[in-house]
Design an enzyme around this catalytic site. Structure first.
Site, PDB file in Angstrom:
ATOM      1  CB  CYS A  83      -0.943  -0.015   1.181  1.00 43.28           C
ATOM      2  SG  CYS A  83      -0.080  -0.137   2.735  1.00 43.28           S
TER       3      CYS A  83
HETATM    4  C1  UN1 Z   1       0.904  -2.578   3.474  1.00 42.52           C
HETATM    5  O1  UN1 Z   1       1.302  -2.673   2.316  1.00 42.52           O
HETATM    6  O2  UN1 Z   1      -0.309  -2.760   3.762  1.00 42.52           O
HETATM    7  O3  UN1 Z   1       5.765   0.489   5.316  1.00 42.52           O
HETATM    8  C2  UN1 Z   1       1.779  -2.314   4.643  1.00 42.52           C
HETATM    9  C3  UN1 Z   1       5.761  -0.545   4.641  1.00 42.52           C
HETATM   10  C4  UN1 Z   1       5.513  -1.854   5.356  1.00 42.52           C
HETATM   11  C5  UN1 Z   1       4.059  -2.090   5.554  1.00 42.52           C
HETATM   12  C6  UN1 Z   1       3.207  -1.991   4.326  1.00 42.52           C
HETATM   13  N1  UN1 Z   1       6.191  -1.826   6.644  1.00 42.52           N
HETATM   14  O4  UN1 Z   1       5.963  -0.559   3.454  1.00 42.52           O
END
Ligand code: UN1
Length: 517
Positions: free
Chosen positions: A288
């Protein structure tokens, strides 16, 4: 050769077989099943929520420091099983092994943070406006939590919810992604065994989206669910938000992103390229927090792009059990959707190299391992994206990064905010004024200066604004406001009824007083 696991829901400590069975497959070799998953229907979800509800008072009665010890033991058990768990993650969703180990580390970090919280969970003592009266605040668990998570971080992100939820005295129904069911089952096993959790405290339900939604609706209606945590797409997040809103609840929503990375003229370009490469193509661009669009100053555009292209072309892509930047797509569903995003490339765009699925006809130079029928795609950089383009405006979960240019920092900030998401963001600059102006102007919940858009540490508030969420924050002390509610207590030991705002002693000021001269 990996063994095929059979995965069922677990409700009140008992396995529950559902009505349909699917395979969770290895995206590196999609013919290979990692697990046979029995999918439950809505009634199982409701039953799991009911069992969590029944177990909640007992769990909340376990002293918080003892729950903290349970979290400590879970962390130690995860650590002792780190390689095995990471191997399951790599087999099931194709996350490169080094990253999968990092993901497991994130669970341990989360446990390490919260094991001590069992001995804090502080409330406050607050002075009263009246004598012989004392005010207090207490944190109370929200009750039962329904946690619904995506499969791109099949074990770390669930721990962000489940660890603080359990620590604070909540019980849980967890619905993991179907395509990451084996990772979820292993996580569940380690949590229940490591924590010595009583039956019903952590239930797991494997179900598809429709059954989950129907089950959640019914469980909310029956009063079995007090709080929902959801990590996934903005579209589903809206539905969950609407559903919980009807029940006067605010869900904890962690949704998509169109995360910008601004490259200023003062930037160390090689550092910016390294950051863009990892944010764009680490986890195959399926975080995300993955990079959406590079917003690069016109003066350094050509130089940045040529170095970025060189880095992308040299990046190791292939077998996720080996040392690669990028493995396959998580699952066929994501590969199909990614192919649709590639259709968003328009004539005014300039894709910098090969696009699409890697195959003998569309090969990737230096591919690591055998392509076979693995869900491997070329990492794509598309120059010339602009406002109004779907590629610029919408999340494109997968290995595709847009590039656009700007002339003033105000324009860069405007472009960075334009898509209306607001999860993560980055700026590469050596000018502190630019860094602070960006921090001030960007709408994102997370800002990196001279670092990647992805890779947040597990004890800083994590969450977004706009289309990326409803303002809830996970991780660190901040997630406690998701898993607990404040209770105010006023204790009057004066022996009489003292009325607030009315029985208050006034000290009479001399506001007309002035110093001589
Ligand atoms: C996600 O993709 O839902 O900060 C979380 C980051 C990771 C978590 C991603 N520690 O990219």
């Amino acid at each position: 050769m990996s063994t095929i696991r059979t995965v069922t829901s677990v409700v009140d400590g008992q396995p529950v077989t559902g009505s349909t069975t699917i395979n969770s497959t290895n995206p590196t070799r999609p013919g290979e099943a990692v697990a046979e998953v029995s999918l439950a229907d809505a009634s199982v979800f409701v039953g799991a929520a009911e069992s969590a509800k029944k177990a909640q008072a007992g769990w909340a009665a376990v002293p918080a420091p003892v729950r903290g010890r349970a979290i400590a033991h879970i962390g130690r058990l995860i650590e002792a099983n780190a390689e095995a768990l990471a191997r399951i993650v790599t087999a099931e969703i194709g996350k490169p092994y080094a990253e999968a180990l990092g993901e497991v580390r994130e669970i341990v970090d989360t446990c390490d943070f919260f094991l001590g919280e069992g001995r804090r969970l502080y409330g406050q003592t607050v002075p009263s406006e009246m004598p012989d009266k004392q005010l207090f605040t207490f944190r109370k668990p929200v009750g039962t939590m329904a946690i619904i998570t995506a499969g791109n971080f099949p074990v770390a992100v669930p721990s962000w919810y489940i660890v603080p939820a359990l620590l604070a005295g909540n019980t849980v129904v967890w619905k993991p992604a179907e395509y990451a069911a084996a990772s979820a089952a292993a996580f569940h096993d380690l949590f229940v065994r490591g924590g010595g959790l009583p039956d019903g405290v952590l239930n797991i339900v494997h179900a598809d989206g429709a059954a989950t939604f129907a089950g959640l609706d019914a469980a909310l209606e029956a009063g079995f669910v007090d709080k929902v945590g959801f990590t996934g797409s903005s579209a589903v997040g809206r539905e969950i938000g609407a559903l919980t809103g009807r029940h006067l609840q605010t869900a904890c929503l962690e949704l998509g992103g169109k995360n910008p990375l601004v490259v200023t003229p003062s930037a160390d370009l090689d550092l910016a390229v390294e950051g863009a490469l990892f944010s764009g193509f680490g986890t195959g661009g399926q975080r995300c927090t993955s990079l959406g669009t590079v917003i690069v100053h016109a003066d350094v555009h050509d130089e940045f792009l040529s170095r970025f292209n060189a880095a992308v072309s040299a990046a190791r892509v292939g077998d996720p059990t080996q040392d690669v930047l990028m493995g396959p797509m998580l699952d066929a569903k994501f590969a199909d959707r990614y192919e649709e995003y590639l259709d968003w490339i328009q004539p005014h765009h300039r894709p910098q190299a090969a696009i699409g699925r890697i195959s003998p006809e569309n090969p990737r130079h230096g591919f690591v391992g055998e392509v076979g029928d693995g869900l491997f795609y070329h990492p794509v950089v598309v120059d010339g994206v602009r406002r109004g383009d779907r590629l610029f405006e919408e999340e494109t979960f997968g290995p595709i990064v847009g590039v656009t240019t700007y002339h003033s920092l105000a324009e860069a900030i405007d472009l960075a905010n334009a898509p209306g998401y607001g999860l993560s963001s980055a700026i590469y600059t050596t000018d502190p004024q630019e860094a602070f102006a960006f921090r001030d102007g960007i709408g994102a919940g997370m800002v990196s200066i001279n670092n990647s858009t992805s890779g947040a540490e597990a004890h800083l508030p994590f969450g977004g604004n706009g289309k990326s969420g409803n303002g809830s924050r996970q991780s660190g002390i901040w997630v406690l406001d998701q898993v607990t509610r404040w209770q105010s207590v006023n204790w009057d030991f004066s022996g009489r009824l003292q009325k607030a705002q009315m029985d208050v002693v006034e000290l009479v000021p001399e506001l007309d007083f002035r110093l001589d001269g």
